[in-house]
Each structure stands twice: as structure tokens, then as C-alpha cells.
Motif scaffolding. Structure first.
Motif, short mmCIF file in Angstrom:
data_model
loop_
_atom_site.label_atom_id
_atom_site.label_comp_id
_atom_site.label_asym_id
_atom_site.label_seq_id
_atom_site.Cartn_x
_atom_site.Cartn_y
_atom_site.Cartn_z
N PRO A 86 0.84 -1.20 0.00
CA PRO A 86 0.00 0.00 0.00
C PRO A 86 0.88 1.25 0.00
O PRO A 86 2.10 1.17 0.18
CB PRO A 86 -0.78 -0.12 1.31
CG PRO A 86 0.15 -0.87 2.21
CD PRO A 86 0.93 -1.81 1.32
N SER A 87 0.27 2.40 -0.22
CA SER A 87 1.00 3.66 -0.11
C SER A 87 1.38 3.88 1.37
O SER A 87 0.65 3.47 2.27
CB SER A 87 0.14 4.82 -0.59
OG SER A 87 -0.09 4.71 -1.98
N PRO A 88 2.51 4.55 1.66
CA PRO A 88 3.46 5.15 0.71
C PRO A 88 4.61 4.22 0.33
O PRO A 88 5.45 4.59 -0.44
CB PRO A 88 4.00 6.35 1.50
CG PRO A 88 4.03 5.84 2.92
CD PRO A 88 2.83 4.93 3.06
N ASP A 89 4.64 2.99 0.92
CA ASP A 89 5.74 2.08 0.60
C ASP A 89 5.77 1.74 -0.88
O ASP A 89 6.85 1.50 -1.44
CB ASP A 89 5.61 0.80 1.43
CG ASP A 89 5.91 1.02 2.91
OD1 ASP A 89 6.62 2.01 3.21
OD2 ASP A 89 5.45 0.24 3.74
N ARG A 90 4.60 1.69 -1.52
CA ARG A 90 4.56 1.34 -2.94
C ARG A 90 5.40 2.32 -3.76
O ARG A 90 6.17 1.93 -4.64
CB ARG A 90 3.12 1.32 -3.43
CG ARG A 90 2.98 0.92 -4.89
CD ARG A 90 1.53 0.73 -5.30
NE ARG A 90 0.74 1.93 -5.13
CZ ARG A 90 -0.17 2.10 -4.20
NH1 ARG A 90 -0.39 1.15 -3.30
NH2 ARG A 90 -0.87 3.21 -4.12
N GLU A 91 5.25 3.61 -3.49
CA GLU A 91 5.96 4.62 -4.26
C GLU A 91 7.44 4.72 -3.86
O GLU A 91 8.28 5.12 -4.67
CB GLU A 91 5.30 5.99 -4.09
CG GLU A 91 3.92 6.11 -4.71
CD GLU A 91 2.83 5.51 -3.86
OE1 GLU A 91 1.69 5.36 -4.36
OE2 GLU A 91 3.10 5.18 -2.67
N ASN A 92 7.75 4.35 -2.62
CA ASN A 92 9.11 4.56 -2.10
C ASN A 92 10.02 3.34 -2.21
O ASN A 92 11.22 3.44 -1.95
CB ASN A 92 9.04 4.99 -0.63
CG ASN A 92 8.35 6.32 -0.46
OD1 ASN A 92 8.34 7.15 -1.37
ND2 ASN A 92 7.76 6.54 0.70
N HIS A 93 9.47 2.19 -2.60
CA HIS A 93 10.23 0.95 -2.48
C HIS A 93 11.50 0.94 -3.32
O HIS A 93 12.57 0.52 -2.86
CB HIS A 93 9.36 -0.25 -2.87
CG HIS A 93 10.07 -1.56 -2.73
ND1 HIS A 93 10.65 -2.20 -3.82
CD2 HIS A 93 10.35 -2.33 -1.65
CE1 HIS A 93 11.23 -3.31 -3.40
NE2 HIS A 93 11.05 -3.43 -2.09
N ASP A 94 11.41 1.40 -4.58
CA ASP A 94 12.61 1.39 -5.43
C ASP A 94 13.71 2.25 -4.83
O ASP A 94 14.90 1.92 -4.93
CB ASP A 94 12.27 1.90 -6.84
CG ASP A 94 11.43 0.88 -7.61
OD1 ASP A 94 11.30 -0.26 -7.12
OD2 ASP A 94 10.90 1.22 -8.67
N GLY A 95 13.32 3.35 -4.18
CA GLY A 95 14.31 4.20 -3.51
C GLY A 95 14.97 3.48 -2.36
O GLY A 95 16.17 3.68 -2.09
N TYR A 96 14.20 2.62 -1.64
CA TYR A 96 14.79 1.86 -0.54
C TYR A 96 15.91 0.95 -1.06
O TYR A 96 16.98 0.85 -0.46
CB TYR A 96 13.72 0.99 0.13
CG TYR A 96 12.60 1.75 0.81
CD1 TYR A 96 12.78 3.05 1.26
CD2 TYR A 96 11.35 1.16 1.00
CE1 TYR A 96 11.75 3.74 1.88
CE2 TYR A 96 10.31 1.84 1.62
CZ TYR A 96 10.52 3.13 2.06
OH TYR A 96 9.51 3.80 2.67
N ILE A 97 15.64 0.26 -2.19
CA ILE A 97 16.64 -0.66 -2.75
C ILE A 97 17.88 0.12 -3.20
O ILE A 97 19.02 -0.27 -2.93
CB ILE A 97 16.05 -1.46 -3.92
CG1 ILE A 97 14.95 -2.40 -3.42
CG2 ILE A 97 17.15 -2.26 -4.63
CD1 ILE A 97 14.33 -3.25 -4.50
N ARG A 98 17.66 1.23 -3.92
CA ARG A 98 18.80 2.02 -4.41
C ARG A 98 19.64 2.52 -3.24
O ARG A 98 20.88 2.54 -3.31
CB ARG A 98 18.30 3.19 -5.26
CG ARG A 98 17.76 2.77 -6.62
CD ARG A 98 17.60 3.98 -7.53
NE ARG A 98 16.63 4.92 -7.01
CZ ARG A 98 15.33 4.89 -7.32
NH1 ARG A 98 14.86 3.94 -8.14
NH2 ARG A 98 14.50 5.77 -6.83
N HIS A 99 18.99 2.94 -2.15
CA HIS A 99 19.72 3.43 -0.99
C HIS A 99 20.58 2.33 -0.40
O HIS A 99 21.75 2.57 -0.04
CB HIS A 99 18.73 3.95 0.06
CG HIS A 99 19.39 4.42 1.32
ND1 HIS A 99 19.94 5.68 1.45
CD2 HIS A 99 19.61 3.78 2.51
CE1 HIS A 99 20.46 5.80 2.66
NE2 HIS A 99 20.27 4.66 3.32
#
Length: 402
Positions: A86-99
Motif C-alpha cells: 500500500p502507499s506510501p511504501d509502494r511509491e518509495n520501495h525502489d528508492g529503498y533498494i537504491r539506498h
């Protein structure tokens, strides 16, 4: 917004066009027999297991995951795993991996946590998520172990029911003892109040000069005994209270996620469009975590109950900076709202809007927030229902957790 059915993740968000995604979908993560052996092993695990690559694309989806999320593996291979969030993890997930790939800083990997996931039909449900990093044949990826917290074994439900019955009996017993003690303590001053008031009334029926002085003395004694009764109640409240809050630095996002998972248990979140909008710049708070989690949980459960009879169910938790020292938290719903006269007395003890309610939940919330030097209030929400607002102290630089 309401998510229904399969919502494909925007390929541009993960830097993958349609052709690249199709290659990921059809190209095995491992070669031949190793792929089959890994999948056979994954399928033996009763909980859901999801294997993704560095780009966040799903490479393996166990049978347990198919049952949990309602997707067939063929539907999700090559899709971004954020489609299960669900939001907001859906929108932020790729950023978590890149970080993580850039810094190797482990924020979630290797640390189990309670959070929420999204079913194919759009429903949000609580999960226990553990993530591990894997390298097979030099290929790096991540594997998620997911347990649905709404799936309870019958024996566990019976145990919880027994515990609830025992707790109810304990509460009734404690309240009986409390009522007996309170009645005993208050009986003497209240009897004195009644006697002095009756004496003053009799003296004033046919007042004489000398009777006025006696009536005044009786009223003074009446006031003294009323103050004494008030002190008894105050002392009893201090005895029941835990006293000063035991504060430590905690993550408001973490407290909210865990409280949300508890509130959405047992299917209570079915058909509810739930979202969070938490400001990470005011995430660190100096609080008693258990008490604050209880406040959030209480407000979420109240909101879910309020929306039972409405067609569109929308619920959100948001946070923003209130001032230099406090964060402002809001829990908003699309329920029927509150009458103004009810809202004025909502935080008073034994004042409830629920049939059969004790009316102490919001009173306890008020006491907890006040003990944290914050404040709590209620307003109409932007969704047409009710919005509860409260403030909590921010953790200042230099403070340390207990």
C-alpha cells in the motif's frame, strides 16, 4: 484512492521498459535445474516467499504467496514487487533498494517488522515481514518471508478467547473492589455534606440572627467535606495511574505501522482505503511507545467502527511539524461525523458514542497525550467524517533513548 484488481507498476518508475520487463519475465533467475530446485524448496514453505532482483522485479513467487495475495505467479513475474504494497511504501520501495545498494545501510534487511500489504482485490492486511539478501551463482537478489497476521489457528483463537474471558472477569472483579473501596471512602464525607446541608436548610426556614451564624458554619463544614471527597477521588486516580511516562526516542512511523497492523487484524480493514502520509523529518519522537501506540490503535479502531455502515470507507494517518518542539498527528475517516454537542464532551470519562460503550477509551487517550505535554482535539475531516488530532514531543538533538 481505492485500488481494485491488478494494478501494474509503472515501468518508468523502475527504469524498465516493456521489452526489458518481458525479458525479465521469461528469463530464468537461475539456470535450468537450479531454478526448479529453488522453486520446489520455496513452495514447501507455508508462508509466502517472494524473490526479487536488484531492480525490484519479482523473479519467484511461492504457492504460499499466490494464496496470500491472490495472484498467480505468471501474473507477477517481472512486475515490481511494490505492487504488493500500500502507499506510501509502494511509491518509495525502489528508492529503498537504491539506498541500500549505494550505502549498504540495513534499514529493513535482516530485521523483522510488522507492517501492511495489499491483496489483489485492494484490501490491506497486516503482515510480519522479514527480508534477507541472497547471492546465487553470482546473482544478487532479495528474498522476503511474509506471514499473514490475520490467519490465526483455531487453538490460538480459543486461547485468545479464554484470555479475553479471564481479563473480563479480572476487570469486573477489580472494578467491584474499586467500587467498594470508593464507596467506603466517599460515604463519610458525602454523608457529612448531606447532614450539614440539611441543617443549614432547617436553620434558614425561619431565620433568626443567631441562626444565620450557625447556618454559615454548617455551609463552611459542607464545603470542607466536599473538598475532602474530591481529594479522595484525586488520590485514587493517582493510585491507578502509572505515574510519569517512561519516555524514550521512538519512530512515529514504526509505531503507526504496528498499530495499523493491529487495527486491521481479523479483516477489520476489508473494503477500507487506508493510507499513511508521515513526514520523515519529524519521525523521531520522545514518548512512551506503548502508550502512544495505544492512542493510535484506539483512534484507528474508533474510525473503523464509525465507518461500518458507510459505503465509501477512507482512513488515513498523517503527520507534520506542529512547531519546533512538537509533531502534529491526524487520524481521519469518512464516517458519519460527530454532532457538535458530542464533540464538546468526547474526552470526558464515561461519555461514549457507541452502544454499550464504557466511554473511557478517549478519556485515556486524552490522559496519555496530556501526560506527554501534548494536546488532543477533534474536527470534521476532509473525507466528510471525523479527524482526531494530537501533538507529541519531538526528540531533540542530544537526547538519548532510555
Amino acid at each position: 484512492m481505492c485500488y481494485v484488481g491488478v494494478q501494474k507498476h509503472d515501468s518508468s518508475a523502475s527504469g524498465m521498459d516493456g521489452r526489458a520487463k518481458e525479458q525479465v519475465r521469461t528469463k530464468p533467475f537461475l539456470s535450468g535445474r537450479k531454478e526448479e530446485e529453488l522453486h520446489a524448496l520455496i513452495d514447501t514453505v507455508p508462508d509466502a516467499m517472494v524473490l526479487i532482483d536488484q531492480a525490484g522485479a519479482i523473479r519467484s513467487f511461492s504457492r504460499g504467496a499466490e494464496a496470500m495475495f491472490g495472484f498467480d505467479e505468471a501474473e507477477v513475474l517481472g512486475e515490481n514487487v511494490s505492487m504488493l504494497m500500500p502507499s506510501p511504501d509502494r511509491e518509495n520501495h525502489d528508492g529503498y533498494i537504491r539506498h541500500y545498494l549505494a550505502t549498504a545501510e540495513k534499514r529493513i534487511i535482516g530485521i523483522g517488522r510488522i507492517t501492511t500489504a495489499r491483496h489483489r482485490n485492494g484490501n490491506t492486511f497486516p503482515i510480519n515481514l522479514s527480508i534477507g539478501e541472497v547471492k546465487i551463482d553470482g546473482t544478487q537478489g532479495f528474498i522476503g518471508f511474509i506471514r499473514d497476521l490475520t490467519e490465526k489457528q483455531q487453538t490460538e483463537r480459543e486461547l485468545h478467547g479464554l484470555q479475553a474471558d479471564l481479563a473480563h472477569v479480572s476487570r469486573i472483579s477489580s472494578m467491584g473492589s474499586l467500587a467498594t473501596s470508593l464507596a467506603h471512602e466517599l460515604n463519610q464525607p458525602l454523608t457529612a455534606v448531606a447532614n450539614y446541608a440539611n441543617a443549614a436548610r432547617d436553620l434558614l426556614d425561619e431565620p433568626k440572627a443567631e441562626d444565620l451564624a450557625l447556618a454559615r458554619e454548617a455551609m463552611e463544614h459542607c464545603a470542607e467535606q466536599a473538598i475532602r471527597a474530591g481529594k479522595i477521588v484525586h488520590r485514587l486516580r493517582d493510585f491507578i495511574s502509572r505515574g510519569d511516562t517512561e519516555r524514550q526516542i521512538a519512530s512515529l512511523r514504526r509505531l503507526t505501522q504496528e498499530a495499523s497492523a493491529l487495527a486491521l487484524m481479523n479483516g477489520d480493514g476489508r473494503g477500507v482505503d487506508f493510507e499513511t502520509a508521515l513526514d520523515d523529518s519529524v519521525d523521531a519522537v520522545l514518548v512512551d511507545p506503548i502508550q502512544v501506540q495505544q492512542v493510535i490503535l484506539n483512534l484507528l479502531r474508533n474510525a473503523l467502527e464509525a465507518m461500518r455502515e458507510v459505503d465509501h470507507k477512507q482512513l488515513s494517518v498523517s503527520s507534520s511539524r506542529y512547531d519546533e518542539s512538537f509533531v502534529h498527528v491526524s487520524v481521519s475517516d469518512s464516517g458519519p461525523g460527530l454532532e457538535p454537542q458530542v464533540a464538546d464532551r468526547l474526552f470526558h470519562p464515561f461519555n461514549s458514542t457507541k452502544p454499550g460503550g464504557m466511554g473511557i477509551g478517549l478519556s485515556i487517550c486524552h490522559d496519555i497525550i496530556t501526560a506527554h505535554d501534548g494536546k488532543i482535539w477533534v474536527e470534521p475531516s476532509d473525507f466528510g467524517g471525523t479527524a482526531f488530532h494530537f501533538t507529541l514531543p519531538l526528540a531533540q538533538i542530544g537526547e538519548e533513548s532510555d
